[in-house]
Motif scaffolding. Structure first.
Motif, mmCIF file in Angstrom:
data_model
loop_
_atom_site.group_PDB
_atom_site.id
_atom_site.type_symbol
_atom_site.label_atom_id
_atom_site.label_comp_id
_atom_site.label_asym_id
_atom_site.label_seq_id
_atom_site.Cartn_x
_atom_site.Cartn_y
_atom_site.Cartn_z
ATOM 1 N N ASP A 68 6.774 32.010 14.010
ATOM 2 C CA ASP A 68 7.853 31.625 13.083
ATOM 3 C C ASP A 68 8.865 32.766 13.018
ATOM 4 N N LEU A 69 9.894 32.684 13.862
ATOM 5 C CA LEU A 69 10.872 33.765 13.955
ATOM 6 C C LEU A 69 11.824 33.816 12.769
ATOM 7 N N SER A 70 11.692 32.888 11.824
ATOM 8 C CA SER A 70 12.484 32.996 10.594
ATOM 9 C C SER A 70 11.983 34.151 9.739
ATOM 10 N N THR A 108 18.489 35.663 10.983
ATOM 11 C CA THR A 108 17.065 35.567 11.307
ATOM 12 C C THR A 108 16.920 35.098 12.750
ATOM 13 N N ASP A 110 15.112 33.017 14.274
ATOM 14 C CA ASP A 110 14.901 31.620 14.646
ATOM 15 C C ASP A 110 16.209 30.976 15.114
#
Length: 436
Positions: A68-70, A108, A110
């Motif tokens: 979860d790249l957020s 972020t 994501d």
């Protein structure tokens, strides 16, 4: 909790110190695992801007097949807000600093999609002091990237001001103080010419210290002026570092020489006094190198905290070292006065050096402790006041030193008549009786 402590310690220490400049900063991060990385600090007005350009983004040691790249990205946070963010993390109200409502998310990861770079412009309308930070909440994910951050405020006709809100008037402040020192240099040259028959070598050394301080301030004024207009020092920072180094070495050397009575009371230095100089000068070299590393790398580097501590330690050691010669001079003349009646004259002469000892302690305490405290507690809009306080203290110290040790044929500190000698002997007798 254990993962939070290193980042909390780093940011707590980082918050205690202001960066020397807010220029355009380029940083390289390589396989960094830290959950929080501070990059830069800036005081925004209501028309603040952050231009963030990040290139060559890559990851190693992926935490899973679909991370979860957020939970990875950049954000802005004030010092007060960060304390509450840390509390939220400790209480497990949030699992990542980027998820807090108290921070301002800039970007972020994501949003990267399939790209390895991005550029964004963040508009900041809430005036305050902000720190640009990078959060990595996907341990053990390691991140590599090249980061270029540009912070500035818009003035007048949307003219960019790259200096922080509390430091935008620093170029004028440094220039005004440089003019004051130019006047001092001219005045000191005039004194040396008029009193040329009673001039000692130390007086020419004092002139050199004044000249170097003047050049240091002029270079710093130009350095801050170029940063204010363009975001880069254009080489003036190199000259600033050179003259800052020379000024620091010569000032501490001057204090040691005056404290030993060199050129006033004796034409030579004892071995232990030479050793003090041999210690102070190399330490000043280390301190200046540490200062350059701190200014150029910024807080994002792994060794930033170490270099900061080294600089503080070396500065304190230098300050303590320069006091020893003055203490030795007072002790030696006091002991000689007890065995030699004529030495009472020397004890009376030492009045000046006692005063100088007190002034040196006050100067060191004010510029190292009081100025730091002022910078810490003062609002970001008035950070320039700590610079003014430090420069005023330094100017007063230079004026006091020049006035007390100026060349003079009948200086009361070096020439005593019979009545003064008798008074000195009587004072010594009273001191001995008091000690007994």
């Amino acid at each position: 909790m254990a993962k939070l402590l290193p980042s909390f310690f780093l940011l707590t220490l980082f918050a205690a110190f202001s960066l020397s400049s807010a220029e355009i900063r380029t940083s390289s991060v390589r396989s960094d695992w830290r959950p929080i990385i501070p990059f830069d600090e800036f005081g925004f007005t209501h028309k603040g801007r952050l231009e963030l350009n990040v290139f060559k983004i890559s990851f190693s040691q992926q935490p899973g097949p679909d991370p979860d790249l957020s939970r990875v990205g950049f954000f802005l946070c004030t010092r007060d807000s960060w304390i509450h963010v840390v509390q939220e993390l400790e209480d497990r109200e949030i699992g990542c600093a980027l998820k807090s409502d108290l921070v301002k998310r800039v970007y972020t990861f994501d949003q990267l999609k399939d790209s390895d770079n991005f550029s964004t412009v963040f508009h900041e309308s809430d005036a305050d002091q902000y720190t640009l930070l990078f959060a990595n909440c996907l341990q053990p994910l390691r991140v590599s990237m090249d980061v270029k951050s540009v912070m500035y405020n818009l003035e007048g006709n949307d003219r960019r001001d790259y200096l922080s809100a509390g430091k935008t008037i620093l170029p004028r402040i440094y220039f005004v103080f440089s003019l004051a020192y130019i006047v001092l240099v001219a005045l000191w040259i005039s004194v040396l010419y008029k009193k040329r028959l009673t001039v000692f070598r130390i007086h020419f050394f004092m002139l050199a210290v004044l000249v170097l301080k003047t050049l240091n301030l002029l270079c710093e004024a130009e350095d801050k002026s170029y940063i204010k207009r363009t975001g880069s020092a254009h080489g003036w920072d190199v000259l600033f570092y050179i003259f800052s180094f020379l000024k620091g070495v010569t000032l501490f050397t001057l204090i040691v020489l005056i404290g030993t009575g060199w050129s006033f009371l004796k034409p030579f230095l004892a071995d232990k006094e030479k050793k003090v100089l041999m210690i102070v000068i190399p330490l000043q070299v280390v301190a200046n190198i540490a200062q350059v590393v701190i200014d150029e790398t910024g807080p994002f580097g792994h060794d930033w905290v170490t270099w900061k501590q080294v600089f503080l330690l070396v500065d304190v050691v230098c300050c303590c070292a320069v006091l020893f010669p003055i203490v030795w001079s007072i002790k030696n003349l006091r002991e000689a006065a007890r065995t030699d009646g004529k030495a009472a004259v020397n004890l009376m002469k030492l009045t000046l050096f006692r005063q100088y000892y007190i002034v040196v302690i006050c100067y060191i305490y004010f510029t190292r402790v009081v100025v730091y405290a002022l910078e810490t507690i003062t609002s970001y809009r008035y950070l320039w006041t700590s610079v003014v306080a430090a420069e005023l203290a330094t100017l007063a110290f230079y004026v006091f030193t020049g006035y007390k040790f100026k060349p003079e044929a009948h200086n009361p500190y070096f020439v005593l008549d019979d009545e003064e000698e008798e008074a000195a002997a009587e004072q010594l007798k009273l001191e001995d009786e008091f000690e007994l």
